[in-house]
Enzyme design. Structure first.
Site, PDB file in Angstrom:
ATOM      1  N   ARG A  51       0.843  -0.985   0.252  1.00  0.00           N
ATOM      2  CA  ARG A  51      -0.007  -0.180   0.059  1.00  0.00           C
ATOM      3  C   ARG A  51       0.780   1.117  -0.049  1.00  0.00           C
ATOM      4  NH1 ARG A  51      -2.894  -1.519   5.382  1.00  0.00           N
ATOM      5  NH2 ARG A  51      -0.432  -1.487   5.753  1.00  0.00           N
ATOM      6  N   LYS A 148       5.023 -19.605   6.570  1.00  0.00           N
ATOM      7  CA  LYS A 148       4.964 -19.438   8.004  1.00  0.00           C
ATOM      8  C   LYS A 148       4.701 -18.665   8.974  1.00  0.00           C
ATOM      9  CE  LYS A 148       7.794 -20.385  11.821  1.00  0.00           C
ATOM     10  NZ  LYS A 148       9.225 -20.702  12.317  1.00  0.00           N
ATOM     11  N   ASP A 177       8.581 -23.424   4.566  1.00  0.00           N
ATOM     12  CA  ASP A 177       9.194 -24.290   6.074  1.00  0.00           C
ATOM     13  C   ASP A 177      10.837 -23.899   5.601  1.00  0.00           C
ATOM     14  OD1 ASP A 177      10.400 -24.224   8.139  1.00  0.00           O
ATOM     15  OD2 ASP A 177       8.765 -26.661   8.532  1.00  0.00           O
ATOM     16  N   HIS A 178      10.926 -22.973   6.133  1.00  0.00           N
ATOM     17  CA  HIS A 178      12.390 -22.122   5.083  1.00  0.00           C
ATOM     18  C   HIS A 178      13.718 -22.773   6.118  1.00  0.00           C
ATOM     19  CE1 HIS A 178      13.205 -20.333   9.599  1.00  0.00           C
ATOM     20  NE2 HIS A 178      14.234 -20.495   9.301  1.00  0.00           N
ATOM     21  N   LYS A 182      17.591 -25.579   4.288  1.00  0.00           N
ATOM     22  CA  LYS A 182      18.445 -25.595   5.067  1.00  0.00           C
ATOM     23  C   LYS A 182      19.572 -26.790   3.917  1.00  0.00           C
ATOM     24  CE  LYS A 182      17.369 -23.812   9.100  1.00  0.00           C
ATOM     25  NZ  LYS A 182      19.129 -22.523   9.344  1.00  0.00           N
ATOM     26  N   GLU A 216      18.332 -22.897  21.411  1.00  0.00           N
ATOM     27  CA  GLU A 216      18.861 -21.443  20.896  1.00  0.00           C
ATOM     28  C   GLU A 216      19.343 -21.002  22.159  1.00  0.00           C
ATOM     29  OE1 GLU A 216      16.380 -20.244  17.565  1.00  0.00           O
ATOM     30  OE2 GLU A 216      14.840 -20.788  19.652  1.00  0.00           O
ATOM     31  N   ASP A 235       5.762 -22.748  17.125  1.00  0.00           N
ATOM     32  CA  ASP A 235       6.494 -21.681  16.706  1.00  0.00           C
ATOM     33  C   ASP A 235       7.713 -23.728  15.803  1.00  0.00           C
ATOM     34  OD1 ASP A 235       8.086 -19.475  15.614  1.00  0.00           O
ATOM     35  OD2 ASP A 235       9.462 -19.725  17.372  1.00  0.00           O
ATOM     36  N   HIS A 240       8.928 -27.095  12.046  1.00  0.00           N
ATOM     37  CA  HIS A 240      10.239 -27.217  11.740  1.00  0.00           C
ATOM     38  C   HIS A 240      10.657 -28.771  12.419  1.00  0.00           C
ATOM     39  CE1 HIS A 240      10.443 -23.486  10.398  1.00  0.00           C
ATOM     40  NE2 HIS A 240      10.738 -23.329  11.721  1.00  0.00           N
ATOM     41  N   LYS A 335      14.473 -21.980  23.975  1.00  0.00           N
ATOM     42  CA  LYS A 335      15.724 -20.475  23.620  1.00  0.00           C
ATOM     43  C   LYS A 335      15.846 -20.834  24.960  1.00  0.00           C
ATOM     44  CE  LYS A 335      13.069 -17.830  20.135  1.00  0.00           C
ATOM     45  NZ  LYS A 335      13.624 -18.351  19.053  1.00  0.00           N
TER      46      LYS A 335
HETATM   47  P1  NAP Z   1       5.561  -6.444   7.973  1.00  0.00           P
HETATM   48  O1  NAP Z   1       6.547  -6.722   8.307  1.00  0.00           O
HETATM   49  O2  NAP Z   1       4.279  -6.820   9.154  1.00  0.00           O
HETATM   50  O3  NAP Z   1       5.511  -6.475   6.516  1.00  0.00           O
HETATM   51  C1  NAP Z   1       4.194  -6.641   6.247  1.00  0.00           C
HETATM   52  C2  NAP Z   1       3.795  -6.365   4.499  1.00  0.00           C
HETATM   53  O4  NAP Z   1       2.095  -6.455   4.010  1.00  0.00           O
HETATM   54  C3  NAP Z   1       3.911  -4.611   4.385  1.00  0.00           C
HETATM   55  O5  NAP Z   1       4.727  -4.761   3.075  1.00  0.00           O
HETATM   56  C4  NAP Z   1       2.648  -4.047   4.061  1.00  0.00           C
HETATM   57  O6  NAP Z   1       2.997  -2.564   3.352  1.00  0.00           O
HETATM   58  C5  NAP Z   1       2.199  -4.945   3.553  1.00  0.00           C
HETATM   59  N1  NAP Z   1       0.263  -4.962   4.149  1.00  0.00           N
HETATM   60  C6  NAP Z   1      -0.226  -4.513   4.663  1.00  0.00           C
HETATM   61  N2  NAP Z   1      -1.260  -4.698   4.595  1.00  0.00           N
HETATM   62  C7  NAP Z   1      -1.661  -4.980   2.870  1.00  0.00           C
HETATM   63  C8  NAP Z   1      -2.547  -4.659   2.293  1.00  0.00           C
HETATM   64  N3  NAP Z   1      -4.361  -4.809   2.697  1.00  0.00           N
HETATM   65  N4  NAP Z   1      -2.727  -4.467   1.275  1.00  0.00           N
HETATM   66  C9  NAP Z   1      -1.298  -4.496   0.457  1.00  0.00           C
HETATM   67  N5  NAP Z   1       0.038  -4.953   1.640  1.00  0.00           N
HETATM   68  C10 NAP Z   1      -0.232  -5.032   2.729  1.00  0.00           C
HETATM   69  O7  NAP Z   1       5.606  -7.713   7.860  1.00  0.00           O
HETATM   70  P2  NAP Z   1       7.225  -9.173   7.481  1.00  0.00           P
HETATM   71  O8  NAP Z   1       7.752  -9.581   9.056  1.00  0.00           O
HETATM   72  O9  NAP Z   1       6.710  -9.295   6.279  1.00  0.00           O
HETATM   73  O10 NAP Z   1       5.723 -10.382   7.667  1.00  0.00           O
HETATM   74  C11 NAP Z   1       5.527 -11.001   6.253  1.00  0.00           C
HETATM   75  C12 NAP Z   1       4.599 -12.429   6.391  1.00  0.00           C
HETATM   76  O11 NAP Z   1       6.038 -13.107   6.651  1.00  0.00           O
HETATM   77  C13 NAP Z   1       3.925 -12.871   7.733  1.00  0.00           C
HETATM   78  O12 NAP Z   1       2.918 -13.827   7.468  1.00  0.00           O
HETATM   79  C14 NAP Z   1       5.045 -13.962   8.669  1.00  0.00           C
HETATM   80  O13 NAP Z   1       4.521 -14.265   9.477  1.00  0.00           O
HETATM   81  C15 NAP Z   1       5.920 -14.045   7.692  1.00  0.00           C
HETATM   82  N6  NAP Z   1       7.275 -14.604   8.328  1.00  0.00           N
HETATM   83  C16 NAP Z   1       7.785 -12.912   8.692  1.00  0.00           C
HETATM   84  C17 NAP Z   1       9.131 -13.515   8.537  1.00  0.00           C
HETATM   85  C18 NAP Z   1      10.366 -12.036   8.766  1.00  0.00           C
HETATM   86  O14 NAP Z   1      11.255 -12.833   9.839  1.00  0.00           O
HETATM   87  N7  NAP Z   1       9.618 -11.034   8.872  1.00  0.00           N
HETATM   88  C19 NAP Z   1       9.949 -15.017   9.021  1.00  0.00           C
HETATM   89  C20 NAP Z   1       8.675 -15.723   8.640  1.00  0.00           C
HETATM   90  C21 NAP Z   1       7.430 -15.804   8.314  1.00  0.00           C
HETATM   91  P3  NAP Z   1       1.901  -1.707   3.348  1.00  0.00           P
HETATM   92  O15 NAP Z   1       1.888  -1.195   4.792  1.00  0.00           O
HETATM   93  O16 NAP Z   1       3.067  -1.052   2.678  1.00  0.00           O
HETATM   94  O17 NAP Z   1       0.811  -1.924   2.416  1.00  0.00           O
END
Ligand code: NAP
Length: 487
Positions: A51, A148, A177-178, A182, A216, A235, A240, A335
């Protein structure tokens, strides 16, 4: 050194949530690495979608910063960074609205692979899947990638599966599932099914028990809010550790093909006996000092003095099938433990009879497969303790570190590099199928529900330790001990 990188066909990858943490931390750096390795074709497009009010240049700037902060780029102005950024585009859209979608459609050529990476909160999966289909983007060559956590329990996982299945065939859905990306986890299959040596012994006749440890040293860090809603069971165990259990316990698939491998993993999960609460231990780390620094307790770290979420879990799991009945699998993860170590330890039975007499000592073999750090294999074998004075037996390690055995090689790609390229190639072997995820939740849900019904509180454990004392008792009840947690 000769590069073994095989270029993929031209593709388009749309990263919904392209401005988010996962995109910046993992997805964009992984794509950059594959680009540098020569695997991303010249006319491939990587399209960020979110967005935020950005244009192509704004998104390229965001990506350049991410490559320096989280990736391996040193200089955002470097020529290869510049060339990579030229492949990036940005489309402003809302998963819950229809603006921006026609622009996205116009960017995508019809006749080639297009992958939609849903790097957004799972609550948006259904909206995105519906709009991808509704705006005519779901061609036969379309794939959708989801992250995940896939659900919070069986009901929510089923709902997510349905919301995707309404618009995509299972063969188009890639649940990441990353852990499966690995190198060392994939190596489990090579060790088991590439060597004749182990298979004849790989059953309850010869294996006393198996321990799977994912320890960990870190605490919850910046993930406190998410983690406190999930806990170690959701988690780590449901995904995993379950995958490790499956790869260690499954029957040899007829071929190394996605559904053959996933069928065998599913059979393991379905053969798991329901776990009684007496066979599970939950723990939560207390405050402690390490290397002169004070570390907060779990509760302080998540900012909830009454939190009952577990940061440690140990389980005695049993697989009810011909191969494994009678051989327990002890799983533990936590952890703030004493060392960082992911290891699978296959503890073989004693010899049927000791010709050296009962006083000669212990002689059980142990095969340890270390996933991290210091990936490798150790086989403990029994020899005669050197010296005079009769026959006394001791165990010594036959130790192999993969890095020593393999010598200097190209750095192993990050799990995301491997997995994203598998999506583009259309290879689902390392991705979880919908029924696999649901079966895993069906096994873990009653354990979590049991804790909630009983109002269970996790047992505090010292940071820098091996976990709660109840975990020692869990395994001691069966006359066994945990293996030491070594870095
Ligand atoms: P995040 O930092 O909160 O990012 C969310 C993204 O979604 C942002 O780019 C946001 O951008 C976009 N977004 C939110 N609402 C939206 C909407 N209505 N329409 C279009 N885009 C929208 O979350 P994240 O950490 O990247 O995680 C993303 C997914 O990966 C989640 O399911 C999380 O559980 C999973 N995950 C993350 C990690 C990690 O290391 N971060 C690891 C494993 C899994 P705007 O605000 O610009 O729209």
């Amino acid at each position: 050194m000769v590069s073994r990188v095989i270029p993929v066909d031209p593709f388009d990858l749309v990263v919904f949530g392209g401005t988010g943490d996962l995109a910046r931390r993992k997805i964009l750096p992984a794509l950059y690495q594959r680009f540098c390795a020569g695997q991303v074709p010249d006319d491939a497009q990587i399209i960020g979608a979110a967005r935020s009010d950005l244009n192509d240049d704004g998104y390229r700037k965001l990506a350049a910063d991410a490559l320096v902060e989280f990736g391996k780029a040193d200089d955002p102005g470097a020529a290869d960074v510049h060339a990579f950024l030229a492949r990036l585009r940005y489309v402003q859209l809302d998963a819950r609205g229809d603006a921006g979608w026609p622009e996205l459609r116009d960017l995508l050529p019809e006749d080639r692979v297009r992958a939609f990476y849903l790097s957004v909160a799972p609550s948006l999966f259904g909206d995105l899947a519906e709009r991808i289909r509704g705006h005519g983007l779901a061609t036969d060559q379309a794939r959708v990638v989801v992250e995940k956590p896939f659900g919070h329990d069986l009901a929510s996982a089923r709902a997510l599966n349905r919301s995707l299945a309404d618009h995509f065939d299972e063969s188009q859905i890639y649940r990441i599932d990353h852990y499966l990306g690995k190198e060392t986890v994939q190596n489990l299959m090579a060790i088991r099914f590439g060597n004749l040596l182990f298979e004849p012994l790989w059953n309850s006749r010869y294996v006393d028990h198996i321990q799977i440890t994912v320890a960990e040293t870190v605490g919850v860090g910046g993930r406190g809010e998410y983690y406190d809603r999930a806990g170690a069971m959701r988690d780590m165990v449901q995904n995993h550790m379950m995958q490790l259990l499956c790869l260690i316990a499954m029957e040899p698939p007829a071929r190394f093909q996605p559904d053959e491998v996933r069928d065998e993993k599913l059979k393991v999960i379905r053969a798991l006996k329901d776990v009684g609460l007496q066979d599970v231990v939950r723990g939560q780390y207390a405050a402690f000092a390490r290397d002169g620094a004070d570390h907060p307790s779990y509760r302080d770290a998540v900012g909830d003095a009454a939190s009952t979420t577990e940061s440690y879990v140990a389980i005695k799991a049993e697989i009810e099938n011909w191969r494994w009945i009678g051989t327990p699998f002890y799983l533990r993860t936590g952890k703030r433990l004493m060392a960082r170590s992911s290891v699978i330890e296959v503890v073989f039975k004693d010899t049927p009879y000791s010709i050296f007499g009962a006083d000669a000592g212990d002689n059980a073999n142990v095969l340890s497969i270390r996933l991290q750090p210091n990936e490798g294999i150790t086989l403990e074998v029994t020899i005669k303790e050197p010296g005079p004075g009769g026959m006394r037996l001791i165990n010594v390690p036959l130790d192999m570190s993969f890095s020593t055995a393999l010598g200097e090689r190209e750095p192993v790609p990050d799990a995301y590099e491997r997995l994203i390229m598998d999506v583009i190639r259309g290879n689902q072997t390392l991705f979880m199928r919908g029924d696999e995820v649901e079966a895993a939740w069906a096994w873990t849900d009653p354990i979590i529900d049991g804790w909630e019904d009983r109002g269970d509180r996790p047992e505090p454990y010292d940071g820098d330790s091996a976990g709660p004392t109840a975990a020692e008792k869990l395994i001691a009840n069966d006359g066994r001990v945990w293996r030491a947690i070594r870095p």
